[in-house]
Write an enzyme that holds these catalytic residues in place. Structure first.
Site, short mmCIF file in Angstrom:
data_model
loop_
_atom_site.label_atom_id
_atom_site.label_comp_id
_atom_site.label_asym_id
_atom_site.label_seq_id
_atom_site.Cartn_x
_atom_site.Cartn_y
_atom_site.Cartn_z
N TYR A 63 1.04 -0.96 -0.05
CA TYR A 63 0.07 0.22 0.03
C TYR A 63 1.03 1.02 0.69
O TYR A 63 2.02 1.14 0.91
CB TYR A 63 -1.12 0.04 1.05
CG TYR A 63 -2.31 -0.35 0.58
CD1 TYR A 63 -3.24 0.48 0.75
CD2 TYR A 63 -2.72 -1.48 1.34
CE1 TYR A 63 -4.79 -0.18 -0.07
CE2 TYR A 63 -4.42 -2.06 1.42
CZ TYR A 63 -4.84 -0.73 -0.04
OH TYR A 63 -5.93 -1.57 -0.15
N GLU B 7 -0.69 4.70 0.15
CA GLU B 7 -1.53 6.33 -0.27
C GLU B 7 -0.48 7.48 -0.28
O GLU B 7 0.31 7.32 0.65
CB GLU B 7 -2.55 6.04 0.67
CG GLU B 7 -3.61 5.34 0.60
CD GLU B 7 -4.18 4.03 1.14
OE1 GLU B 7 -2.82 3.68 1.26
OE2 GLU B 7 -5.44 3.63 1.35
N LYS C 257 -2.91 -0.28 -24.71
CA LYS C 257 -3.81 -0.18 -25.94
C LYS C 257 -2.50 0.39 -26.75
O LYS C 257 -1.82 -0.83 -26.78
CB LYS C 257 -4.40 1.32 -26.01
CG LYS C 257 -5.79 0.94 -25.25
CD LYS C 257 -7.23 2.32 -25.66
CE LYS C 257 -7.80 2.38 -24.47
NZ LYS C 257 -8.09 2.19 -23.73
N ARG D 134 -2.41 -2.59 -17.42
CA ARG D 134 -3.91 -1.85 -17.99
C ARG D 134 -3.74 -0.66 -17.16
O ARG D 134 -3.84 -0.96 -15.43
CB ARG D 134 -4.98 -3.06 -17.68
CG ARG D 134 -5.36 -3.79 -18.81
CD ARG D 134 -5.60 -2.67 -20.08
NE ARG D 134 -7.21 -2.87 -19.70
CZ ARG D 134 -8.79 -3.51 -19.96
NH1 ARG D 134 -7.93 -5.24 -20.38
NH2 ARG D 134 -9.27 -3.61 -19.55
N THR E 5 -4.50 6.03 -21.26
CA THR E 5 -4.80 4.81 -20.94
C THR E 5 -2.82 4.38 -21.17
O THR E 5 -2.35 5.25 -21.50
CB THR E 5 -5.51 3.70 -21.25
OG1 THR E 5 -5.64 3.98 -22.49
CG2 THR E 5 -6.76 3.44 -20.42
N ASP F 109 -7.94 13.31 -24.45
CA ASP F 109 -8.08 11.85 -24.13
C ASP F 109 -7.28 11.14 -25.38
O ASP F 109 -8.37 10.66 -25.91
CB ASP F 109 -9.16 11.61 -23.51
CG ASP F 109 -9.58 9.47 -23.30
OD1 ASP F 109 -7.85 8.98 -22.92
OD2 ASP F 109 -10.85 9.08 -22.81
N1 DSN Z 1 -12.84 0.36 -23.71
C1 DSN Z 1 -12.32 0.99 -24.84
C2 DSN Z 1 -12.14 0.70 -26.29
O1 DSN Z 1 -12.30 -0.81 -26.53
O2 DSN Z 1 -12.00 1.73 -26.66
C3 DSN Z 1 -11.97 1.72 -23.81
O3 DSN Z 1 -11.92 2.73 -22.64
#
Ligand code: DSN
Length: 426
Positions: A52, A54, A227, A233, A224, A198
């Site tokens: 942890y 914090e 991707k 993640r 994020t 974003d």
């Molecule tokens: N769920 C994601 C996507 O597939 O684009 C976005 O958060």
């Protein structure tokens, strides 16, 4: 020798093995998915999950932070360097939390936000009606042109002048074209709004210099770490110095408790991987593969929203094929090609059974597939759509997919030279 997991919980072990086999024996075209390196996987599955932490480095609420402080600082530094940002917060559990963190850092409940409508390619957390972002804030969604499939800055400017939002959000989850972040920044400034960008989908393309970065034009950039960025993640926020304290307070203690240190550690590793010429070459190939896939699909008579792609994803408008996205996605899944059904701008059908299909190339590119394979995949997709009610043909494509996958095994052991520490590149 059996692993601890195999010995303790053979059923879960077996299910993980089955998922591994599924991931390796299918063509994964969901544009938000990828394969992480073994190094990222190891960091993610490490003892860091036990801690942890914090607070922030040097300002924690629990003791025992000798190592966590060092790792979080390294993650912050690597993110700041990669994105050329003044400040980085690497604690958000996900992109959704990161977005909520960005809004709460800048504005108050009840204020107006303006983001791309979900059914036009925006994310749930850009103010879509079922998301808390439209309950905590007043939401004014902007569309894309249903004729061109592209952003129309005249429309966005008019909406901004009419509704005077406090935050304008740029970025999308299903938009195949490059986004002009500078234009968003100008509109936001003109109406006295903050600009939150974003870039969860295109972060890998931004760090590789393929798409222009929003960092100079946005107050806060949210992303994020998986991707196209190919990390674990998680979520991250980047911002100008003036917003640093507000962003940190919004994430902790505003929205979260202790950060997931194992994810944060794996983010640090992934950022070292992304800071390499090999990653830049990967990201360039992601876009080349998407273009090759798009061109071949056009040759097969498919309609693509906006007519093509500038990034890692393609949005198919299936209306001329007289079949909806869900039926195609399910048939493709049976043929071992994994996609997701998606709305298209101005979709006459509902999001649960929409007219479109979303495809992306980050995962196939990690496997080493290039333009010839992208074209072959387009041919597979075409055969499935043309034979949507012929299960024998669909199963046959599944066998061809398996064969293709066997030529491009999941690079479980791909290792990118770590220039932060050359000795650890093996
Ligand atoms: N769920 C994601 C996507 O597939 O684009 C976005 O958060």
């Amino acid at each position: 020798m059996k692993t601890a997991l195999e010995q303790y919980d053979p059923q879960i072990f077996e299910l993980i093995r089955q998922e591994e086999a599924r991931q390796s024996g299918s063509i994964r075209l969901i544009p938000s998915e990828n394969y992480v390196s073994k190094a990222v996987m190891q960091a993610s599955a490490s003892c860091m999950t036990n801690k942890y932490a914090e607070g922030y480095p040097g300002r924690r609420y629990y003791e025992g932070q000798q190592v966590t402080d060092l790792i979080e600082k390294m993650a912050q530094q690597r993110v700041k360097k990669l994105f050329k940002a003044d400040h980085a917060n690497v604690q958000p559990y996900s992109g959704s939390v990161a977005n909520l963190g960005a809004y709460t850092a800048l504005i108050n409940p009840g204020d107006t936000i303006m983001g791309m409508s979900l059914i036009h390619g925006g994310h749930l957390t850009h103010g879509w009606k079922v998301s808390v972002t439209s309950k905590f804030f007043k939401s004014v969604p902007y569309p894309v042109s249903t004729e061109t499939g592209r952003l129309d800055f005249n429309v966005i400017e008019e909406l901004a002048k009419e509704h005077r939002p406090k935050v304008i959000i740029s970025g999308a989850t299903a938009y195949p074209r490059e986004i002009d972040f500078e234009a968003f920044g100008t509109i936001a400034r003109d109406v006295g709004a903050y600009h939150v960008s974003d870039i969860a989908h295109i972060a890998g393309l931004v760090v590789a210099g393929i798409h222009k970065s929003p960092v100079p034009y946005a107050d806060i950039v949210s992303t994020t770490s998986h991707k196209t960025l190919r990390g674990p993640r998680g979520g991250m926020l980047l911002c100008k110095k003036e917003h640093a304290d507000a962003v940190d307070r919004a994430v902790f203690p505003g929205l979260q408790g202790g950060p997931h240190m194992h994810t944060l550690t794996a983010i640090a590793v992934a950022m070292a991987e992304a800071d390499t010429p090999e990653f830049v070459a990967y990201a360039k190939q992601v876009v080349k593969n998407a273009k090759a896939l798009a061109e071949r699909l056009l040759e097969h008579g498919f309609n693509l929203v906006s007519g093509g792609t500038d990034n890692h994803l393609i949005l198919l408008d299936l209306r001329n094929k007289n079949v909806r996205g869900k039926k195609v996605a399910k048939a493709l899944d049976r043929a071992r090609i994994v996609t997701n059904y998606n709305t298209i701008p101005g979709d006459p059908s509902p999001p649960a059974d929409p007219s479109g299909l979303r495809l992306g190339t980050p995962a196939i590119t990690t496997r080493g597939m290039k333009e010839p394979e992208a074209r072959q995949i387009a041919d597979f997709i075409n055969t499935v759509v043309e034979n949507i009610d012929n299960e024998a043909v669909i199963q046959n494509i599944g066998k061809e997919v398996l064969l293709l996958c066997s030529q491009f095994p999941v690079p479980e052991h791909f290792i990118i030279p770590n220039k932060h520490n050359a000795a650890s590149s093996r």
